[in-house]
Design an enzyme around this catalytic site. Structure first.
Site, PDB file in Angstrom:
ATOM      1  N   LYS A  78      51.167  29.844  51.693  1.00  0.00           N
ATOM      2  CA  LYS A  78      50.726  29.457  50.344  1.00  0.00           C
ATOM      3  C   LYS A  78      51.859  28.742  49.611  1.00  0.00           C
ATOM      4  CE  LYS A  78      48.735  31.635  46.171  1.00  0.00           C
ATOM      5  NZ  LYS A  78      48.323  32.915  45.557  1.00  0.00           N
ATOM      6  N   SER A 153      43.549  33.178  43.982  1.00  0.00           N
ATOM      7  CA  SER A 153      44.239  31.914  43.929  1.00  0.00           C
ATOM      8  C   SER A 153      44.699  31.412  45.297  1.00  0.00           C
ATOM      9  CB  SER A 153      45.475  32.039  43.032  1.00  0.00           C
ATOM     10  OG  SER A 153      46.343  33.026  43.545  1.00  0.00           O
ATOM     11  N   SER A 177      44.078  38.022  44.582  1.00  0.00           N
ATOM     12  CA  SER A 177      44.135  36.667  45.142  1.00  0.00           C
ATOM     13  C   SER A 177      44.217  36.560  46.652  1.00  0.00           C
ATOM     14  CB  SER A 177      45.309  35.905  44.551  1.00  0.00           C
ATOM     15  OG  SER A 177      44.966  35.424  43.291  1.00  0.00           O
TER      16      SER A 177
HETATM   17  N1  GLN Z   1      42.364  35.968  39.542  1.00  0.00           N
HETATM   18  C1  GLN Z   1      43.412  36.759  38.986  1.00  0.00           C
HETATM   19  C2  GLN Z   1      44.136  35.978  37.931  1.00  0.00           C
HETATM   20  O1  GLN Z   1      43.704  34.925  37.633  1.00  0.00           O
HETATM   21  C3  GLN Z   1      44.337  37.233  40.061  1.00  0.00           C
HETATM   22  C4  GLN Z   1      45.257  36.187  40.528  1.00  0.00           C
HETATM   23  C5  GLN Z   1      46.190  36.640  41.610  1.00  0.00           C
HETATM   24  O2  GLN Z   1      45.998  37.686  42.223  1.00  0.00           O
HETATM   25  N2  GLN Z   1      47.222  35.875  41.786  1.00  0.00           N
HETATM   26  O3  GLN Z   1      45.082  36.405  37.394  1.00  0.00           O
END
Ligand code: GLN
Length: 476
Positions: A78, A153, A177
């Site tokens: 990532k 994400s 995420s």
């Molecule tokens: N969707 C969650 C957020 O927007 C989690 C994101 C993540 O785990 N990086 O914060």
């Protein structure tokens, strides 16, 4: 043997037995990326030249009888994880062109394990999002239905693995995420315990919640990648100095007597009926395999979403203060220093700005106790719920997400409905437990559904083995 269809563990065996080469596997993956990634947009940067050099070196080492854990296996990373000499953007214009002078701990671990790094995958900007639509560069498409999001994400990593454009991939999971995109893309995604893996060189979003996680097409693949990167490192004072068990050896498939808790608060109104049915059927399968199913309660569940959306933005606002155009990435020159900083910080996208503002507000004098301080107290209650339950059960089983993959554009203008995506995954991060998502069927549209299995701190082996038992039992 179609190289791109092998699982990571199958490829590893084939490499060790000399049935194929790392160069052949890497070339096959790179060809497939060229053919398919225009439509999917899972990668932001391809490191093809470096990958082929690593593959060549791996083949020489394999020929010499070396057997490091991922020797010759092509994987993806990532783009929020620093890679020496390779651009690392965190999906943000504010880091466009930033080339880290060092490898993150997890990348060092990958290299030490002999892995080949194919490239850097798309992410919501600074990992803030649930769809990759918040990436400043591209929107990634779900390989199961390209009109839909892959989740986020870490959606680039998930789409890449699901489409056979990497054998496995690293993501990060601050609120879901890794598990949510794994669920949307039909993969096994693991969020290890906070502190299980050093975060040195992982660009910080919310420091009491962030953790690196792994994606694979099977439980064994996800475990193999996790095994290779887990560990303590003095450069990250939050990483735990505890032994790393042999996770791969703990995949026995025997779950007789395993106590599985099913929290009533997770089967609420609003959850898609097909998701609920698939998850309940999967839980019945665990029972058939010898697990004991126990109804449990996590009474503070409904507070997890508001608590997370105070704590995560608060921490983000502090972490993102360092992007001022002076130390990293591009600089927009203004009339004076303050003006330059302002203009540079305007490079942040709308979701990041929203979180910086929310977080700054929650931390500001006069509101700190009312918002941030209170959120910390409720976080303790949520954590206590989990500790109480883990006295009665070994594993908690829930849906990973309330719905299957949604359409690109469907939630993008409605932050609240986007935030609701995380309702079942956030409590794991807030309570410092560990969790994973394992595929448990499809809805009528043919989209994958995920079963979430949650374990107490440092009990990754237990949830991985439960997922393995399930996967083996339902495999066609
Ligand atoms: N969707 C969650 C957020 O927007 C989690 C994101 C993540 O785990 N990086 O914060």
């Amino acid at each position: 043997m179609k190289l791109t269809e092998l699982t990571l563990t199958e490829l590893r065996t084939a490499l060790r037995q000399g049935e194929t080469s790392s160069v052949a596997a890497t070339e096959a993956m790179l060809d497939r990326i060229v053919a398919a990634d225009n439509n999917l947009q899972s990668y932001l940067t391809l490191t093809d030249e470096m990958a082929l050099e690593q593959a060549k070196a791996a083949d020489e080492r394999l020929a010499n009888g070396e057997r490091t854990p991922l020797l010759g296996v092509p994987v993806a990373v990532k783009d929020i994880i620093c890679t020496h000499g390779v651009p690392t953007t965190a999906g943000s214009k504010i880091l466009e062109g930033f080339v880290p002078p060092y490898d993150a701990f997890v990348v060092q671990q990958l290299k030490a394990a002999g892995a080949v790094i194919l490239g850097k995958t798309n992410t919501d900007e600074f990992a803030m999002g649930s769809s990759t639509e918040n990436s400043a560069y591209v929107t990634t498409h779900n390989p199961w239905d390209t009109e839909r999001v892959p989740g986020g994400s870490s959606g680039g990593s998930a789409a890449a693995v699901a489409a056979g454009l990497a054998y496995a991939a690293l993501g990060t999971d601050t609120g879901g995420s890794v598990r949510q995109p794994a669920s949307f893309c039909g993969l096994v995604g693991l969020r290890p315990t906070y502190g299980r893996i050093s975060r040195w060189g992982v660009i910080a979003f919310a420091s009491t919640l962030d953790q690196v996680g792994t994606f694979g097409r099977t439980v064994a693949d996800t475990t193999a990648l996790f095994q290779a990167i887990a560990g303590h490192d003095p450069n990250d004072s939050t990483s735990l100095d505890v032994p790393v068990p042999d996770f791969e050896a703990s995949l026995t498939g025997d779950i007789k007597g395993l106590r599985v808790g099913v929290p009533k608060e997770y089967f609420i109104e609003g959850i898609d009926v097909e998701v609920e049915t698939a998850v309940r059927t999967a839980i019945a399968k665990l029972e058939e395999l010898g697990a004991e199913i126990v109804e449990i309660s996590l009474p503070h569940t409904s507070y997890a979403l508001p608590v997370y959306y105070l704590i995560a933005p608060a921490e983000a606002s502090a972490n993102l203060a360092r992007y001022d155009g002076i130390r990293f990435g591009p600089r927009v020159t203004g009339s004076d220093m303050i003006d330059s900083v302002k203009k540079t910080r305007a490079l942040f996208g709308p979701e990041v700005k929203r979180r910086v503002m929310l977080g700054t507000y929650a931390l500001s004098a006069g509101y700190y106790d009312e918002y941030y301080g209170r959120a910390l107290k409720v976080r303790t209650l949520i954590k206590q719920d989990f500790l109480n339950v883990f006295e009665q059960v070994d594993v908690i089983a829930t849906p990973t997400t309330p719905t299957t993959a949604f359409k690109i554009g469907e939630n993008v203008d409605d932050p609240l409905s986007m935030y609701l995506q995380d309702i079942f995954t956030l409590p794991v991060n807030l309570s410092a437990s560990c969790g994973l998502s394992v595929p448990c069927g499809f809805d009528k549209k043919g989209l994958p559904i995920g079963l979430q299995l949650i374990g107490n701190a440092l009990q990754e082996a237990t949830i991985l083995n439960a997922a393995y038992a399930y996967e083996q039992a339902v495999k066609s």
